[in-house]
Design a protein around this motif. Structure first.
Motif, PDB file in Angstrom:
ATOM      1  N   LEU A  42       9.562  -0.742  -8.675  1.00 28.53           N
ATOM      2  CA  LEU A  42       8.728  -0.485  -7.507  1.00 28.53           C
ATOM      3  C   LEU A  42       9.280  -1.019  -6.195  1.00 28.53           C
ATOM      4  CD1 LEU A  42       5.229  -1.324  -9.078  1.00 28.53           C
ATOM      5  CD2 LEU A  42       6.220   0.937  -8.712  1.00 28.53           C
ATOM      6  N   ARG A  43      10.219  -1.927  -6.228  1.00 30.81           N
ATOM      7  CA  ARG A  43      10.695  -2.524  -4.985  1.00 30.81           C
ATOM      8  C   ARG A  43      11.396  -1.470  -4.112  1.00 30.81           C
ATOM      9  NH1 ARG A  43      15.702  -6.376  -7.004  1.00 30.81           N
ATOM     10  NH2 ARG A  43      17.101  -4.693  -7.729  1.00 30.81           N
ATOM     11  N   ILE A  63      12.577   3.922  -8.486  1.00 29.63           N
ATOM     12  CA  ILE A  63      11.739   5.032  -8.015  1.00 29.63           C
ATOM     13  C   ILE A  63      12.146   5.453  -6.614  1.00 29.63           C
ATOM     14  CG2 ILE A  63       9.380   5.705  -7.415  1.00 29.63           C
ATOM     15  CD1 ILE A  63       8.389   3.917  -9.654  1.00 29.63           C
ATOM     16  N   ASN A  64      12.253   4.499  -5.684  1.00 27.92           N
ATOM     17  CA  ASN A  64      12.638   4.840  -4.317  1.00 27.92           C
ATOM     18  C   ASN A  64      14.063   5.379  -4.249  1.00 27.92           C
ATOM     19  OD1 ASN A  64      10.435   4.315  -2.453  1.00 27.92           O
ATOM     20  ND2 ASN A  64      10.567   2.184  -3.104  1.00 27.92           N
ATOM     21  N   ALA A  65      14.969   4.788  -5.032  1.00 29.65           N
ATOM     22  CA  ALA A  65      16.354   5.269  -5.023  1.00 29.65           C
ATOM     23  C   ALA A  65      16.437   6.701  -5.549  1.00 29.65           C
ATOM     24  CB  ALA A  65      17.224   4.343  -5.861  1.00 29.65           C
ATOM     25  N   SER A  66      15.655   7.018  -6.584  1.00 31.38           N
ATOM     26  CA  SER A  66      15.661   8.376  -7.134  1.00 31.38           C
ATOM     27  C   SER A  66      15.096   9.378  -6.138  1.00 31.38           C
ATOM     28  CB  SER A  66      14.871   8.415  -8.436  1.00 31.38           C
ATOM     29  OG  SER A  66      15.430   7.546  -9.401  1.00 31.38           O
ATOM     30  N   LEU A  67      13.976   9.014  -5.501  1.00 32.24           N
ATOM     31  CA  LEU A  67      13.371   9.925  -4.527  1.00 32.24           C
ATOM     32  C   LEU A  67      14.266  10.135  -3.317  1.00 32.24           C
ATOM     33  CD1 LEU A  67       9.644   8.700  -4.634  1.00 32.24           C
ATOM     34  CD2 LEU A  67      10.607  10.755  -5.677  1.00 32.24           C
ATOM     35  N   GLN A  68      14.923   9.075  -2.863  1.00 27.81           N
ATOM     36  CA  GLN A  68      15.843   9.229  -1.740  1.00 27.81           C
ATOM     37  C   GLN A  68      17.080  10.030  -2.141  1.00 27.81           C
ATOM     38  OE1 GLN A  68      16.021   4.923  -0.707  1.00 27.81           O
ATOM     39  NE2 GLN A  68      15.522   5.576   1.390  1.00 27.81           N
ATOM     40  N   GLY A  69      17.557   9.815  -3.363  1.00 28.92           N
ATOM     41  CA  GLY A  69      18.712  10.574  -3.824  1.00 28.92           C
ATOM     42  C   GLY A  69      18.430  12.060  -3.942  1.00 28.92           C
ATOM     43  N   LEU A 100       9.326   4.059   0.035  1.00 32.69           N
ATOM     44  CA  LEU A 100       7.869   3.955   0.010  1.00 32.69           C
ATOM     45  C   LEU A 100       7.452   2.510  -0.244  1.00 32.69           C
ATOM     46  CD1 LEU A 100       7.051   7.077  -2.202  1.00 32.69           C
ATOM     47  CD2 LEU A 100       6.945   6.914   0.305  1.00 32.69           C
ATOM     48  N   ASP A 101       6.273   2.159   0.285  1.00 31.62           N
ATOM     49  CA  ASP A 101       5.724   0.804   0.087  1.00 31.62           C
ATOM     50  C   ASP A 101       4.965   0.785  -1.233  1.00 31.62           C
ATOM     51  OD1 ASP A 101       4.997  -1.795   0.466  1.00 31.62           O
ATOM     52  OD2 ASP A 101       3.388  -1.374   1.896  1.00 31.62           O
ATOM     53  N   LEU A 102       5.681   0.548  -2.328  1.00 35.37           N
ATOM     54  CA  LEU A 102       5.098   0.631  -3.663  1.00 35.37           C
ATOM     55  C   LEU A 102       4.759  -0.724  -4.263  1.00 35.37           C
ATOM     56  CD1 LEU A 102       7.447   3.345  -5.221  1.00 35.37           C
ATOM     57  CD2 LEU A 102       5.201   3.682  -4.185  1.00 35.37           C
ATOM     58  N   TYR A 121       3.816  -5.131  -3.786  1.00 36.45           N
ATOM     59  CA  TYR A 121       3.106  -6.136  -3.002  1.00 36.45           C
ATOM     60  C   TYR A 121       1.894  -5.533  -2.300  1.00 36.45           C
ATOM     61  CZ  TYR A 121       7.478  -8.528  -3.934  1.00 36.45           C
ATOM     62  OH  TYR A 121       8.579  -9.061  -4.557  1.00 36.45           O
ATOM     63  N   ASN A 122       1.113  -4.786  -3.068  1.00 34.93           N
ATOM     64  CA  ASN A 122      -0.161  -4.245  -2.600  1.00 34.93           C
ATOM     65  C   ASN A 122      -1.070  -4.061  -3.810  1.00 34.93           C
ATOM     66  OD1 ASN A 122       0.728  -1.773  -3.834  1.00 34.93           O
ATOM     67  ND2 ASN A 122       1.798  -1.251  -1.935  1.00 34.93           N
ATOM     68  N   GLU A 123      -2.293  -3.620  -3.567  1.00 38.68           N
ATOM     69  CA  GLU A 123      -3.270  -3.483  -4.648  1.00 38.68           C
ATOM     70  C   GLU A 123      -2.876  -2.393  -5.633  1.00 38.68           C
ATOM     71  OE1 GLU A 123      -7.231  -3.003  -3.229  1.00 38.68           O
ATOM     72  OE2 GLU A 123      -7.340  -5.011  -2.343  1.00 38.68           O
ATOM     73  N   VAL A 124      -2.204  -1.340  -5.154  1.00 38.23           N
ATOM     74  CA  VAL A 124      -1.783  -0.266  -6.058  1.00 38.23           C
ATOM     75  C   VAL A 124      -0.804  -0.799  -7.097  1.00 38.23           C
ATOM     76  CG1 VAL A 124      -0.610   1.953  -6.206  1.00 38.23           C
ATOM     77  CG2 VAL A 124      -2.193   1.508  -4.320  1.00 38.23           C
ATOM     78  N   ALA A 125       0.145  -1.627  -6.654  1.00 34.94           N
ATOM     79  CA  ALA A 125       1.111  -2.199  -7.593  1.00 34.94           C
ATOM     80  C   ALA A 125       0.414  -3.099  -8.613  1.00 34.94           C
ATOM     81  CB  ALA A 125       2.173  -2.987  -6.822  1.00 34.94           C
TER      82      ALA A 125
END
Length: 299
Positions: free
Chosen positions: A138-139, A144-150, A158-160, A162-166
């Motif tokens: 999630l960081r 996840i972010n590396a795959s989506l950016q790739g 994305l801010d995935l 250090y929040n309530e969703v995580a």
């Protein structure tokens, strides 16, 4: 007859004696110490002062004297947030586990055993290791972010984390087995002939589910809900790793009072309040289940 009864009572006492002793030493004694500490004055450099001090509860419930201790609504906000996250965790695990339990129950015996093995497999791995795996996922520079950016889906991470969703993702992942196993036990005992009889009497699939399936699996749902809700409410590991400083739950607050602030009386008061809330939830569950049994007996 009386001799047999006395022997059975002695045998029962012999069986329950060690369990009662262990429960008294490792549960009741620490609980009593914590209850006493919650009514004592915090020491200046940690520890306790042996004088009656009810303002530990007043900081949360509102009767603090305003001089030594002040009422702070932030504690109630943390408790409400803990209840909200625990309730959402129960709902998310239920939505995931309920249909899967029916699917697993329809499989062959070998496939069912394999699925149950997969459900219980996380118990063989350290909780910290599993949560750090979610941190890597999630960081901002995670998988996840590396795959989506790739793939060109997103330009900025994305801010995935250090929040309530995580926190909800982590707690849902951890407590899925606690919800699945009680529901599966109820689903496996479900008599399929009752569903066939309801269909023969003209009931639709939805009516059969609402009138037959749901009431018969409700005990498993209730048991799973309590098994998930209680540890979710006091959880502090998941918010610490996946919520960071942004998501503070009652378990984190108790941990901080004992370890960082060294305010043992206030930490004990928070722990006692948490136990009281859990006890109220258990009483409500017992009351609702007893009412449901009485209603079913009348029918």
């Amino acid at each position: 007859m009386e001799e047999y009864s006395s022997r059975s009572r002695l045998a029962l006492a012999g069986l329950l004696g060690p369990v009662t002793l262990i429960g008294g030493v490792f549960f009741l004694v620490p609980l009593t110490i914590m209850a006493i500490y919650s009514l004592l004055e915090p020491g200046l450099y940690g520890g306790v002062e042996w004088s009656f001090y009810p303002d530990n509860f007043g900081r949360v419930l509102g009767w603090a004297d305003g001089r030594n201790e002040e009422f702070d609504p932030v504690y109630l906000a943390i408790i409400l947030r803990s209840f909200k996250l625990a309730a959402i965790t129960v709902l998310s695990t239920l939505l995931l586990c309920y249909p899967v339990a029916f699917w697993v129950a329809r499989q062959s015996r070998r496939m069912r055993n394999f699925c149950l093995f997969l459900i219980t497999l996380p118990f063989f791995t350290s909780l910290i290791v599993r949560l750090y795996a979610w941190v890597l996922l999630l960081r901002p520079s995670g998988f996840i972010n590396a795959s989506l950016q790739g793939m060109g889906v997103i330009e900025q991470p994305l801010d995935l984390i250090y929040n309530e969703v995580a926190v909800l993702i982590g707690m849902t992942y951890i407590f899925i087995p606690y919800m699945f196993l009680p529901i599966y036990a109820s689903v496996e005992k479900l008599d399929r002939h009752l569903l066939e009889a309801s269909a023969d009497l003209g009931a639709s699939r939805w009516q059969g589910f609402w009138r037959v399936t749901l009431p018969m699996t409700l005990p498993g749902v209730a048991a799973g809900a309590m098994l998930v809700f209680i540890p979710s409410l006091g959880n502090f590991i998941v918010p610490s790793l996946l919520g960071g400083a942004r998501v503070l739950m009652i378990g984190n607050l108790i941990e901080q009072q004992f370890l960082a602030a060294r305010n043992w009386p206030f930490g004990s008061a928070l722990a006692m309040l948490l136990m009281a809330l859990v006890f109220i939830c258990l009483l409500l569950q017992v009351f609702v289940q007893s009412r449901a049994r009485m209603k079913a007996a009348r029918q």
